[in-house]
Design an enzyme around this catalytic site. Structure first.
Site, short mmCIF file in Angstrom:
data_model
loop_
_atom_site.label_atom_id
_atom_site.label_comp_id
_atom_site.label_asym_id
_atom_site.label_seq_id
_atom_site.Cartn_x
_atom_site.Cartn_y
_atom_site.Cartn_z
N SER A 160 0.82 -1.22 0.00
CA SER A 160 0.00 0.00 0.00
C SER A 160 0.85 1.26 0.00
O SER A 160 0.40 2.32 -0.46
CB SER A 160 -0.94 0.00 1.21
OG SER A 160 -0.22 -0.18 2.41
N ASP A 405 -2.79 6.18 12.22
CA ASP A 405 -2.02 5.48 11.19
C ASP A 405 -0.71 6.24 10.99
O ASP A 405 -0.67 7.29 10.35
CB ASP A 405 -2.82 5.44 9.88
CG ASP A 405 -2.08 4.73 8.76
OD1 ASP A 405 -0.90 4.39 8.93
OD2 ASP A 405 -2.68 4.54 7.68
N HIS A 408 1.18 5.03 6.76
CA HIS A 408 0.89 5.63 5.45
C HIS A 408 1.06 7.15 5.51
O HIS A 408 1.04 7.75 6.59
CB HIS A 408 -0.53 5.26 5.01
CG HIS A 408 -0.71 3.79 4.85
ND1 HIS A 408 -1.22 2.98 5.85
CD2 HIS A 408 -0.44 2.97 3.80
CE1 HIS A 408 -1.25 1.72 5.44
NE2 HIS A 408 -0.80 1.69 4.21
#
Length: 426
Positions: A160, A405, A408
């Protein structure tokens, strides 16, 4: 009879007059000095910069502002991929800098990385520019990027984080393409953006470990149940043929625990018989499988291979002396300490990549983004993201220790710099 006295007498000048030789010497000296001041400014000083201390002394007639600019215009050279050390430098805040896109203007971004759209109020994290110590990194030029891709395929392969770099690249170029001259196809594992006028594609293929695993498509949340087939890559690699530029990454998915379940052979025979290996050992075996495929299947005269080094995580605030206990949440500036390195980047894993890359027959260009990204504790999605396909609730945002998070990156943001480096290499 000695001739010395008569010679001495003959050389004595008439009283009150200078000898012609002295006059000639003085005139020539002034002429030489004048020549130095005129010609040297055009040629000699261009050969090598004077030390900065001398530069200040020689610029007394300049204003203080000019002096400062002179010092800032150091001896950095224009970008040369063979000479420039892009991973050594500093982040400079530029309040006038405007990203080429926003998370509202670019329709190809996942909600996972659309931080401002998801409620983040500050956007200063997108106005920091990376400045290498020894060279100038060119700004991203979308027209130049598309010209380099004319008639070619660019494929990002990985997890990702690599998908974020792919989306960043698309957003950096798509805004100069008319709506009817571009298309986008989202697939389960393979997605394609097409610039029709340039006959170019910018693609992404999902393979978080590069090699095969039982969690490639049906993601297994519990890392203890994941099994890696470290000797198999063909299932993924059959989708990488006929590509002009391949950009790989794999790191964060390997970092789920101290030991990983690995398997040789086919999943068709069941998932029994796996062996638990230390992470670095399993990583080395998996990367060797990838490297062998590259060396056996890639023609370097037709395809260039790149590898983006590990993207750091910032889940432990103690690394940068934060006492908030909220991971990367509420961080608004990069770490300014030179060569800062946190616990989210494993140097052993990075050395594995370097050692395998050196032994490969096909040249691999490493996009070394780890150190420059280490400083950016302020640029993660944090609580302005989604989980399970839904945006975080107010209750979840109020508990960043559990839900922030810090893996990311917001877009626009740090991955745009990765692509500046990539385009410079390209």
């Amino acid at each position: 009879m000695s001739i010395a006295p008569s010679l001495s007498a003959a050389m004595k000048p008439p009283k009150g007059k200078l000898p012609i030789s002295i006059v000639t010497f003085v005139i020539c000296s002034f002429a030489f000095i004048a020549l130095l001041y005129t010609d040297s400014s055009r040629s000699l000083f261009k050969l090598k910069s004077c030390p900065r201390r001398n530069a200040v002394k020689q610029s007394k007639d300049r204003t203080a502002e000019d002096n400062l600019k002179s010092l800032q215009m150091d001896d950095r050279f224009e970008f040369d991929p063979e000479e420039c050390t892009v991973n050594t430098g500093k982040w400079m805040f530029n309040k006038t800098f405007k990203p080429l896109y926003t998370d509202r203007s670019c329709p190809y971004l996942d909600r996972q990385v659309s931080c401002v759209k998801n409620g983040r109020r500050d956007s200063d994290y997108s106005r920091w520019e990376w400045q290498p110590d020894d060279c100038t990194l060119p700004r991203f030029n979308p027209e130049l990027a598309l010209k380099k891709l004319r008639g070619k395929r660019l494929l990002f392969v990985g997890d990702s984080l690599q998908r974020g770099q792919w989306q960043s690249f698309i957003c950096l170029v798509e805004w100069i393409i008319p709506e009817d001259k571009k298309s986008f196809k989202q697939g389960r594992s393979h997605s394609v953006f097409r610039a029709k006028e340039y006959d170019a594609t910018i693609e992404f293929y999902w393979a978080p470990f590069l090699i095969e695993s039982n969690t490639d498509h049906h993601i297994i949340a519990d890392p203890k149940k994941r099994i890696l087939k470290v000797d198999s890559i063909d299932k993924h690699a059959k989708n990488w043929g006929g590509v002009d530029f391949l950009v790989f990454n794999t790191y964060v998915w390997w970092m789920s625990g101290l030991r990983l379940k690995t398997l040789w052979g086919s999943f068709a025979n069941g998932e029994e018989g796996y062996v638990e290996l230390d992470t670095t050992v399993a990583y080395r075996i998996g990367l060797k499988t990838w490297a062998n495929w590259i060396d056996s299947n890639i023609n370097p005269n037709k395809t260039r291979v790149f590898f983006t080094t590990m993207s750091p995580t910032h889940t432990r605030g103690e690394d940068w002396n934060s006492t908030q206990g909220t991971k990367c949440f509420n961080e608004t500036k990069p770490v300014l300490k030179k060569k800062y390195w946190g616990t989210g980047s494993d140097k052993r894993m990075m050395s594995v990549v370097a050692s395998i890359g050196k032994k490969m027959k096909v040249p691999v260009t490493f996009i070394n983004i780890t150190q420059l990204s280490e400083y950016r504790i302020d640029a993660h999605s944090s609580v302005y993201t989604e989980t399970g396909g839904k945006l975080l609730t107010k209750e979840q945002r109020a508990d960043p220790l559990q839900h922030a998070d810090c893996i990311h990156w917001c877009l626009p943001g740090v991955p745009d710099t990765w692509n500046r480096i990539f385009l410079a290499y390209l």
